[in-house]
Design a protein around this motif. Structure first.
Motif, short mmCIF file in Angstrom:
data_model
loop_
_atom_site.label_atom_id
_atom_site.label_comp_id
_atom_site.label_asym_id
_atom_site.label_seq_id
_atom_site.Cartn_x
_atom_site.Cartn_y
_atom_site.Cartn_z
N ASP A 125 0.56 -0.71 -0.29
CA ASP A 125 -0.25 -0.28 -0.15
C ASP A 125 0.83 1.58 0.27
OD1 ASP A 125 -2.33 -1.48 -0.20
OD2 ASP A 125 -2.59 -1.23 2.48
N GLU A 139 2.11 0.29 4.08
CA GLU A 139 2.53 -1.30 4.83
C GLU A 139 2.59 -1.97 3.81
OE1 GLU A 139 0.04 -2.95 7.24
OE2 GLU A 139 -1.75 -2.60 6.60
N ASN A 141 1.07 -5.69 3.40
CA ASN A 141 0.10 -6.76 4.51
C ASN A 141 0.51 -8.29 3.12
OD1 ASN A 141 -1.30 -5.02 5.11
ND2 ASN A 141 -1.26 -4.37 2.93
N ARG A 452 -8.10 3.02 -2.57
CA ARG A 452 -8.91 3.14 -1.11
C ARG A 452 -9.30 4.44 -1.04
NH1 ARG A 452 -7.65 -0.30 3.16
NH2 ARG A 452 -4.94 0.12 2.45
MG MG Z 1 -3.85 -0.82 6.49
#
Ligand code: MG
Ligand code: ADP
Length: 476
Positions: A125, A139, A141, A452
């Motif tokens: 991200d 981060e 993931n 997002r």
């Molecule tokens: Mg996150």
């Protein structure tokens, strides 16, 4: 530097028509989520933007280009620098005995299993730093990455609205073909799982096990991947909650089977089990251990899951450590890092502690948790640190805040339209199949993307948690 077009401008009547079309397209095509306390037959349109948000091609291409390198970095850490990883994780376990510690205990019990193959479905991200137009990593993931399903759908929706002329007064296209791409995330995530099945035992088709949260509101995001698995690969999948593991599954000769039909499970895909809340009791922990003991390929393995911890991310921002783990091609990754400080007794840790009190507004404080809602922002940081024992500070990291450009897009949520300043987070999916002992990589791929967005005024961005929405990219 190229600039972007403004958002489409419609009059009230056209916008109302657009919105009713958005609602019905979304319901028709599964761009949906369950509302809180839902009945199984009733859904909501997922929170989305009605227009795509501008992202420069330069940033998008860079993020896409880096994904397989990021995948490799984590795989190298897990397989080639296992001792180092384990030493960090056992230290972390002391700060977080009830979660990291328990996962690590399970790893210790199953580490000599014969299944060395491991499947990673990852998402890196980023936010795009406004001043430099440069991607900066939020981060990495490594467990239960979500929105691959809905991201694909929202990009299809926006393309449909554009191509059918609904973004303009005179029913022409507003965006060029090349400006609106469709995220391939459903197809590619399913492909990753299907490859896992193939590497498990060749051409024989097995069943993919989805470990899910009971009453998952975001289940359609997962369902899209399941239907793709079936339609494109002829693979069945089964959804089981951690609670139901021993009731529905059984191990025979170390292989995992569905009790009812004795279909063999090739891949365990965790869409639950990433947060302490997913383990309601000791039995749930036993069930995780039971799954881990089986011969099925885990997505992710315990080491892969734990390598996504914030502490590891902090350590990897150290150029010497990065260089050791990824000797080639690490400079482009380095340019995506912002400063991250530990809060321990190291030199860097002492500096972090000082900054947390002298300049908290430039930082976010993060515990070793996934899933949103856990971070502490800006002026709350000193208060929070004072409220806990100083010896526990080392369980947190202090990360420099990234400031992306904001846009005046429109968010549709529960039937209401919000015209607000939003900021966006770009996620790039990747899949990788590797041997956890030798580091041999069988397959390493990009798997689409996600945008997002959230109101600029909110600190967190979880879509399911109610802070954000699924957006789409207008490439300029
Ligand atoms: Mg996150
Ligand atoms: P989680 O594991 O809970 O998803 P994240 O590290 O992704 O934790 O943080 C949650 C949210 O907080 C992100 O989605 C983002 O909106 C915001 N955030 C986290 N780190 C930063 C940062 N360095 N700068 C700006 N916003 C951040």
């Amino acid at each position: 530097m190229s600039t972007h077009k403004l958002f489409p401008r419609l009059n009230k009547e056209q916008e109302d028509e657009l919105i009713s079309n958005v609602q019905q397209w979304s319901l028709s095509n599964g761009l949906v989520m369950y509302p809180p306390n839902f009945e199984i037959f009733q859904v909501n349109v997922a929170p989305i933007t009605i227009y795509p948000t501008p992202i420069s091609k330069k940033s998008f291409d860079k993020a896409m280009d880096l994904q397989t390198t990021y995948n490799e970095l984590y795989i190298n850490l897990i397989s080639q620098h296992k001792k180092y990883l384990i030493s960090i994780l056992s230290e972390l376990s002391k700060f977080d005995p009830n979660f990291t510690g328990k996962l690590f205990e399970i790893y210790d019990k199953v580490k000599n299993n014969k299944q060395n193959l491991s499947l990673g479905i990852f998402r890196s991200d980023y936010m795009i730093d406004q001043k430099k137009d440069e991607i900066k990593q939020i981060e990495f993931n490594t467990v239960s990455v979500s929105f691959g399903g809905l991201s694909n759908k929202v990009s299809q929706l926006h393309k449909y609205l554009n191509d059918s002329g609904q973004y303009t007064e005179y029913k022409t296209k507003y965006y060029e073909e090349s400006e609106l791409e469709i995220s391939s995330s459903i197809r590619e995530i399913a492909q990753g799982l299907a490859e896992g099945d193939k590497y498990y035992n060749g051409s024989k088709k097995n069943t993919i096990l989805f470990i899910v949260q009971p009453n998952e509101r975001n289940c359609f995001d997962q369902r899209h991947i399941e239907y793709e698995l079936f339609h494109s690969h002829g693979l069945k999948s089964i959804r089981v909650a951690l609670d139901e593991v021993k009731e529905k599954l059984t191990i025979y000769d170390s292989k995992l089977y569905l009790k009812s039909t004795m279909q063999e499970i090739s891949v365990i895909y965790y869409r639950s089990g990433y947060s302490p809340d997913d383990y309601k009791n000791e039995e749930n922990w036993d069930n995780r251990l039971y799954l881990e003991e089986s011969h099925a390929i885990k997505c992710p393995s315990i080491l892969t899951q734990l390598s996504g911890s914030k502490k590891i991310q902090q350590l990897l921002t150290n150029p010497e450590i990065l260089e050791k783990i990824l000797p080639d091609n690490n400079l482009p990754l380095l340019s995506t890092f912002v400063s991250i400080y530990p809060l321990d007794n190291s030199n860097l840790g002492e500096k972090g502690k000082e900054l947390a009190f002298s300049n908290p507004n430039a930082f976010v404080l993060k515990p070793q948790r996934e899933g949103g809602g856990n971070n502490i922002y800006k002026s709350e940081i000193p208060k929070f640190l004072k409220s806990i024992d100083e010896k526990d500070w080392a369980g947190y990291i202090l990360m420099e805040l990234i400031y992306p450009q904001s846009f005046q897009n429109k968010i549709l949520r529960n039937g209401d339209l919000y015209n607000e300043s939003i900021i966006s987070e770009l996620g790039i999916f990747g899949t990788i199949i590797f041997d956890e002992n030798t580091g041999d990589i069988k397959s390493n791929k990009n798997a689409g993307w996600l945008l997002r967005s959230k109101f600029e005024t909110s600190d967190e961005g979880g879509v399911a948690a109610g802070f954000g929405c699924v957006d789409n990219i207008y490439l300029y």
